[in-house]
Design a protein around this motif. Structure first.
Motif, short mmCIF file in Angstrom:
data_model
loop_
_atom_site.label_atom_id
_atom_site.label_comp_id
_atom_site.label_asym_id
_atom_site.label_seq_id
_atom_site.Cartn_x
_atom_site.Cartn_y
_atom_site.Cartn_z
N MET A 156 48.36 52.80 -81.31
CA MET A 156 48.18 54.23 -81.37
C MET A 156 49.13 54.88 -80.37
SD MET A 156 44.74 56.25 -80.25
CE MET A 156 44.66 57.98 -80.55
N LYS A 157 49.93 55.81 -80.84
CA LYS A 157 50.81 56.55 -79.94
C LYS A 157 50.01 57.56 -79.14
CE LYS A 157 55.44 56.72 -81.76
NZ LYS A 157 56.47 57.51 -82.38
N LEU A 158 50.30 57.62 -77.85
CA LEU A 158 49.69 58.62 -76.98
C LEU A 158 50.77 59.65 -76.69
CD1 LEU A 158 47.80 56.17 -74.62
CD2 LEU A 158 46.79 57.67 -76.35
N GLU A 159 50.73 60.74 -77.41
CA GLU A 159 51.78 61.74 -77.32
C GLU A 159 51.40 62.89 -76.39
OE1 GLU A 159 54.03 61.32 -81.48
OE2 GLU A 159 52.01 62.16 -81.68
N ASN A 160 52.42 63.57 -75.92
CA ASN A 160 52.26 64.76 -75.08
C ASN A 160 51.55 64.47 -73.76
OD1 ASN A 160 53.49 66.42 -77.08
ND2 ASN A 160 51.55 66.42 -78.19
N VAL A 161 51.83 63.29 -73.18
CA VAL A 161 51.28 62.98 -71.86
C VAL A 161 52.33 63.16 -70.77
CG1 VAL A 161 49.47 61.44 -72.70
CG2 VAL A 161 51.71 60.50 -72.15
N GLY A 162 53.54 63.55 -71.16
CA GLY A 162 54.57 63.88 -70.19
C GLY A 162 55.51 62.74 -69.84
N ILE A 163 55.30 61.56 -70.38
CA ILE A 163 56.15 60.42 -70.06
C ILE A 163 57.32 60.30 -71.02
CG2 ILE A 163 56.23 57.89 -70.08
CD1 ILE A 163 53.59 57.89 -68.64
N GLU A 164 57.08 60.56 -72.29
CA GLU A 164 58.11 60.39 -73.30
C GLU A 164 59.34 61.23 -72.94
OE1 GLU A 164 55.09 63.38 -74.28
OE2 GLU A 164 54.88 61.22 -74.13
N ASP A 165 60.49 60.62 -73.14
CA ASP A 165 61.81 61.21 -72.89
C ASP A 165 62.15 61.38 -71.40
OD1 ASP A 165 62.38 61.35 -75.62
OD2 ASP A 165 61.38 63.30 -75.79
N THR A 166 61.31 60.86 -70.50
CA THR A 166 61.64 60.87 -69.08
C THR A 166 62.83 59.93 -68.86
OG1 THR A 166 59.38 61.32 -68.37
CG2 THR A 166 60.81 60.27 -66.76
N ILE A 167 63.78 60.35 -68.05
CA ILE A 167 64.94 59.54 -67.72
C ILE A 167 64.93 59.29 -66.21
CG2 ILE A 167 67.46 59.48 -67.64
CD1 ILE A 167 67.40 61.25 -70.20
N MET A 168 65.00 57.99 -65.83
CA MET A 168 64.90 57.64 -64.41
C MET A 168 65.58 56.31 -64.13
SD MET A 168 61.47 57.36 -62.10
CE MET A 168 61.47 59.07 -61.62
N GLU A 169 66.08 56.16 -62.92
CA GLU A 169 66.65 54.89 -62.50
C GLU A 169 65.56 53.83 -62.44
OE1 GLU A 169 68.71 55.54 -58.83
OE2 GLU A 169 70.20 56.83 -59.78
N ILE A 170 65.94 52.57 -62.73
CA ILE A 170 64.98 51.48 -62.86
C ILE A 170 64.19 51.18 -61.58
CG2 ILE A 170 66.68 49.66 -62.42
CD1 ILE A 170 63.97 49.26 -65.01
N LYS A 171 64.83 51.23 -60.41
CA LYS A 171 64.13 50.84 -59.18
C LYS A 171 62.97 51.78 -58.83
CE LYS A 171 67.80 48.00 -57.38
NZ LYS A 171 68.83 47.79 -56.37
N PRO A 172 63.19 53.10 -58.81
CA PRO A 172 62.03 53.96 -58.55
C PRO A 172 61.01 53.92 -59.69
CG PRO A 172 64.02 55.29 -58.84
CD PRO A 172 64.44 53.85 -58.83
N LEU A 173 61.49 53.73 -60.91
CA LEU A 173 60.56 53.61 -62.05
C LEU A 173 59.67 52.39 -61.87
CD1 LEU A 173 59.58 54.49 -64.85
CD2 LEU A 173 61.48 53.17 -65.82
N ASP A 174 60.25 51.25 -61.51
CA ASP A 174 59.45 50.04 -61.28
C ASP A 174 58.42 50.27 -60.18
OD1 ASP A 174 60.63 48.42 -63.21
OD2 ASP A 174 61.95 47.37 -61.80
N ARG A 175 58.84 50.96 -59.11
CA ARG A 175 57.93 51.20 -57.99
C ARG A 175 56.74 52.07 -58.42
NH1 ARG A 175 61.11 53.67 -54.85
NH2 ARG A 175 60.24 55.74 -54.95
N ILE A 176 57.02 53.15 -59.10
CA ILE A 176 55.95 54.06 -59.54
C ILE A 176 55.01 53.35 -60.52
CG2 ILE A 176 55.45 56.14 -60.88
CD1 ILE A 176 57.99 57.35 -59.55
N MET A 177 55.60 52.65 -61.47
CA MET A 177 54.75 51.96 -62.46
C MET A 177 53.90 50.89 -61.77
SD MET A 177 55.37 53.68 -65.13
CE MET A 177 54.79 52.81 -66.58
N GLY A 178 54.49 50.13 -60.87
CA GLY A 178 53.75 49.10 -60.14
C GLY A 178 52.64 49.68 -59.29
N ASN A 179 52.91 50.81 -58.63
CA ASN A 179 51.89 51.46 -57.80
C ASN A 179 50.71 51.96 -58.64
OD1 ASN A 179 53.36 51.02 -55.48
ND2 ASN A 179 54.20 53.09 -55.39
#
Length: 122
Positions: free
Chosen positions: A1-24
């Motif tokens: 099931m797609k979870l749309e309009n949660v604000g994540i889709e189409d976000t563009i970010m460098e991998i290192k801070p993305l990994d940190r935020i997702m891991g946290n």
């Protein structure tokens, strides 16, 4: 099931801070990546016998290389999946998801979205 309009889709970010935020936020990138794509999973336990739910956030590199750690990632719409032991995870629209689970997943993703926006360079 797609979870749309949660604000994540189409976000563009460098991998290192993305990994940190997702891991946290308890999302795991384990070995589910290659040079151009990433997949983050969040495990949600269930009282149902042999059922586990997952929130999956996928993305792909628009520049750089995931393995080298210099990728810039564009995120896709998150998915909510249901794991049937021992068969695997189903993400299809025909799956039934409890409303409280969908609400919980949406809140988790909105929190992640807020953190991503705080650091997002684009």
């Amino acid at each position: 099931m797609k979870l749309e309009n949660v604000g994540i889709e189409d976000t563009i970010m460098e991998i290192k801070p993305l990994d940190r935020i997702m891991g946290n936020n308890a999302f795991i990138r384990a070995g589910q990546w290659d040079y151009e794509r990433v997949t983050y999973d969040y495990k949600i336990g269930s009282n149902e016998k042999n059922i586990t739910y997952y929130i999956r956030v996928q993305g792909y590199a628009i520049e750089g290389d995931v393995d080298r750690g210099d990728a810039v990632i564009k995120l896709l719409s998150p998915l909510l999946g249901k794991h049937y032991y021992p068969h695997g995870v189903e993400y299809g629209e025909e799956e039934n998801f409890p409303e409280n689970l969908v609400e919980r997943a949406t809140k988790i993703l909105q929190k992640v979205s807020e953190e991503l926006k705080e650091l997002n360079v684009e």
